[in-house]
Design an enzyme around this catalytic site. Structure first.
Site, PDB file in Angstrom:
ATOM      1  N   HIS A 201     -13.894 -57.472  -0.163  1.00  0.00           N
ATOM      2  CA  HIS A 201     -13.329 -56.304   0.528  1.00  0.00           C
ATOM      3  C   HIS A 201     -12.559 -55.396  -0.451  1.00  0.00           C
ATOM      4  O   HIS A 201     -11.343 -55.209  -0.327  1.00  0.00           O
ATOM      5  CB  HIS A 201     -12.400 -56.753   1.653  1.00  0.00           C
ATOM      6  CG  HIS A 201     -12.790 -56.220   3.000  1.00  0.00           C
ATOM      7  ND1 HIS A 201     -13.964 -56.549   3.619  1.00  0.00           N
ATOM      8  CD2 HIS A 201     -12.167 -55.356   3.847  1.00  0.00           C
ATOM      9  CE1 HIS A 201     -14.041 -55.951   4.792  1.00  0.00           C
ATOM     10  NE2 HIS A 201     -12.964 -55.205   4.949  1.00  0.00           N
TER      11      HIS A 201
ATOM     12  N   GLY B 183     -15.066 -48.756   4.515  1.00  0.00           N
ATOM     13  CA  GLY B 183     -16.466 -48.653   4.121  1.00  0.00           C
ATOM     14  C   GLY B 183     -17.089 -49.929   3.588  1.00  0.00           C
ATOM     15  O   GLY B 183     -18.273 -49.936   3.222  1.00  0.00           O
ATOM     16  N   ASN B 184     -16.344 -51.035   3.552  1.00  0.00           N
ATOM     17  CA  ASN B 184     -16.863 -52.267   2.948  1.00  0.00           C
ATOM     18  C   ASN B 184     -18.107 -52.811   3.663  1.00  0.00           C
ATOM     19  O   ASN B 184     -19.035 -53.287   3.014  1.00  0.00           O
ATOM     20  CB  ASN B 184     -15.769 -53.337   2.939  1.00  0.00           C
ATOM     21  CG  ASN B 184     -14.602 -52.953   2.056  1.00  0.00           C
ATOM     22  OD1 ASN B 184     -14.689 -52.946   0.844  1.00  0.00           O
ATOM     23  ND2 ASN B 184     -13.474 -52.610   2.679  1.00  0.00           N
TER      24      ASN B 184
ATOM     25  N   HIS C  34     -21.762 -53.239   2.027  1.00  0.00           N
ATOM     26  CA  HIS C  34     -22.385 -54.569   2.063  1.00  0.00           C
ATOM     27  C   HIS C  34     -23.860 -54.462   2.433  1.00  0.00           C
ATOM     28  O   HIS C  34     -24.740 -55.020   1.748  1.00  0.00           O
ATOM     29  CB  HIS C  34     -21.601 -55.430   3.066  1.00  0.00           C
ATOM     30  CG  HIS C  34     -22.366 -56.514   3.741  1.00  0.00           C
ATOM     31  ND1 HIS C  34     -23.034 -57.502   3.067  1.00  0.00           N
ATOM     32  CD2 HIS C  34     -22.541 -56.775   5.069  1.00  0.00           C
ATOM     33  CE1 HIS C  34     -23.593 -58.334   3.940  1.00  0.00           C
ATOM     34  NE2 HIS C  34     -23.323 -57.902   5.145  1.00  0.00           N
ATOM     35  N   ARG C  35     -24.164 -53.703   3.484  1.00  0.00           N
ATOM     36  CA  ARG C  35     -25.559 -53.596   3.921  1.00  0.00           C
ATOM     37  C   ARG C  35     -26.360 -52.650   3.019  1.00  0.00           C
ATOM     38  O   ARG C  35     -27.561 -52.849   2.814  1.00  0.00           O
ATOM     39  CB  ARG C  35     -25.597 -53.173   5.388  1.00  0.00           C
ATOM     40  CG  ARG C  35     -25.101 -54.303   6.308  1.00  0.00           C
ATOM     41  CD  ARG C  35     -25.096 -53.917   7.761  1.00  0.00           C
ATOM     42  NE  ARG C  35     -24.074 -52.940   8.081  1.00  0.00           N
ATOM     43  CZ  ARG C  35     -22.804 -53.218   8.325  1.00  0.00           C
ATOM     44  NH1 ARG C  35     -22.375 -54.479   8.271  1.00  0.00           N
ATOM     45  NH2 ARG C  35     -21.941 -52.262   8.626  1.00  0.00           N
TER      46      ARG C  35
END
Length: 520
Positions: free
Chosen positions: A328, A333-334, A338-339
């Site tokens: 994180h 926006g984490n 990630h995706r």
């Protein structure tokens, strides 16, 4: 029964680490080795004929033998181990393979040297047995211990992925090849134009789905920026600056970052009941002071996997993407980063593939499974973390203990399994469904093209209404069609459309009505 391996070490050093999926005990009344179910986990029960292990150092050897290398355990143990006793234990049999592994682990993870002379002979041994773990092909040779460090990461961040039978089978799957085969199954009627249009739509769907997972409704400008980021995934080297650039593209202007965060952060829900406001804290990110080293380790792990090139690209993508969301590194926006990273890594590893597999859309349909996978690491962290909300800062949190090893040394075996599941789900559902939907649209449109009085700009709208209605036009929408054709022509078009939709649905076992946006 007597605890053995990590179970013994957990109790001996009072580590309070959550138990593993397999715990080991010795039963002095048993004559056979057996594995028994123990609640949600399993117990390997050793017979009385095995040596009774009384020291922590003997149990370190047993832990590796029966439960594999769990880096977070060793990192926690080495903070409190008696260095002189450990040195004496290794010095007794310095050439023994597992003694050398423990020796290397201590010096690698702590950056300290034990008072032992470097080995001058003997074969090199692997740190991680590649029969049981995904490892780098070459690794780095340590002349002092004659151990090959074939871990995929660094001492700052080193995830592991175990070669369970299920993961090994999944790792042999080429998701892009599977996608191509599924598309080919649709037959020769699928044109390059249809595939191209479906891919363009899937980029948009991926963008929307990733945002919906966060329960957000960003403005069109931010959605467009995220869409552009997804479309350009894999074009740039993955670096700290690139991560910051991606974060800036997908968040509101007031939360754009210029560096990793400098404050502690948590994910939670504000609860208000009986006039009292409280925070339900779901997860706390890594301590801000440790972000630079952890993220440096993450990026180095990415480089290791890129240079090695042997570990399947989807495992690589799963490791890097989940690492980012658990650490994180940003205030906001984490989750979307990630995706995004799944696509970015896949494109870097396999740039020849031109289409996107909409994994976020699949996750959105399987959020309970997604939460379950995330909690496999977040729950143990939260169970161990000593935290409190910052009374002087309504949005802040204070972390009172240091369990950095829980963030630095995760096991992502379940996460890899999940990513394969979601990719396969996306291929068999979203990718194929969207192509079928466009196929229905094109066939119906072609049948209406013969009606000369319908303007081209209006035709798409009318076809969309028919598809949305399952081949029929509602009374409220009927007047729009009767501007260009009579009732008999409209009935004929409806009959043709119903037949077209029915044939596609039956052939490919899908429900068109579940895919379209309703117009009524």
């Amino acid at each position: 029964m007597n605890p053995v391996g990590y179970t013994f070490l957990n109790q001996h050093y009072n580590l309070l680490l959550p138990k593993l999926g397999l715990e080991v005990y010795q039963d002095m009344d048993s004559d056979v080795e057996k594995t028994v179910t123990y609640g949600a986990s399993k117990r390997l029960v050793l017979p009385k004929s095995r040596k009774n292990l009384s020291t922590p150092y003997e149990n370190m050897l047993a832990a590796i033998k029966y439960q594999g290398i769990r880096l977070h355990f060793f990192a926690a143990i080495f903070k409190v181990v008696d260095e002189k006793e450990l040195t004496a234990f290794i010095a007794d049999k310095p050439m023994a393979q597992l003694n050398r592994v423990i020796w290397y682990l201590y010096e690698w993870l702590t950056n300290k040297r034990l008072d032992l002379s470097a080995l001058t002979s003997g074969n090199y041994v692997q740190l991680f047995d590649d029969r049981f773990y995904f490892t780098l092909t070459e690794g780095v040779r340590d002349k002092r211990t004659r151990v090959v460090n074939n871990a995929i990461g660094t001492k700052d961040f080193c995830p592991t992925v175990r070669k369970t039978p299920e993961i090994v089978k999944l790792s042999e799957t080429d998701v892009y090849q599977t996608a191509y085969e599924e598309v080919q199954r649709l037959g020769k009627t699928i044109s390059a134009d249809v595939i191209g249009r479906s891919i363009n739509y899937l980029y948009t769907k991926e963008t929307r789905s990733s945002t919906e997972i966060e329960n957000e409704k960003p403005d069109k400008k931010r959605m467009q920026r995220f869409l552009n980021a997804i479309k350009n995934a894999g074009l740039f080297e993955l670096s700290k600056d690139k991560l910051i650039d991606i974060q800036n593209q997908i968040v509101a202007e007031n939360v754009r970052a210029s560096d990793y965060r400098t404050i502690e952060i948590y994910v939670g829900t504000t609860i208000q009941k009986y006039g009292i406001v409280d925070e339900d804290v779901h997860y706390v990110g890594a301590k801000a002071e440790q972000l630079e080293s952890m993220m440096s380790g993450l990026l180095r792990t990415h480089d290791n996997l890129m240079l090695d090139g042997k570990i399947p690209s989807l495992i690589h993508a799963a490791v890097i993407s989940f690492a980012e969301v658990y650490i994180h590194p940003f205030d906001d926006g984490n989750g979307r980063i990630h995706r995004y990273l799944i696509h970015d890594v896949m494109k870097q590893r396999e740039p020849a593939h031109k289409f996107i597999i909409p994994i976020s859309a699949a996750i959105l349909k399987n959020t309970e499974r997604y939460d379950e996978v995330l909690e496999s690491i977040s729950k143990p962290i939260m169970a161990m973390l000593d935290w409190e909300l910052d009374a002087e800062n309504g949005n802040g949190i204070i972390i009172n203990n240091d369990i950095d090893y829980m963030y630095r040394f995760p096991d992502y075996t379940e996460h890899v399994k999940f990513v394969y599941e979601m990719m396969n789900f996306a291929i068999s559902n979203d990718l194929i469904e969207e192509i079928c939907l466009l196929l229905v649209f094109d066939i119906i449109k072609k049948s209406m093209d013969q009606i000369e009085d319908i303007p081209n700009m209006k035709l798409d709208t009318l076809v969309s209404i028919i598809v949305s209605g399952g081949g029929t036009v509602s009374k409220r929408k009927r007047a729009m069609f009767l501007q260009y054709l009579d009732e008999e022509q409209l009935i004929e078009i409806e009959q043709k459309s119903i037949k077209i939709i029915s044939e596609i649905q039956e052939k490919f076992d899908i429900n068109i009505q579940n895919l379209v946006i309703k117009t009524d």
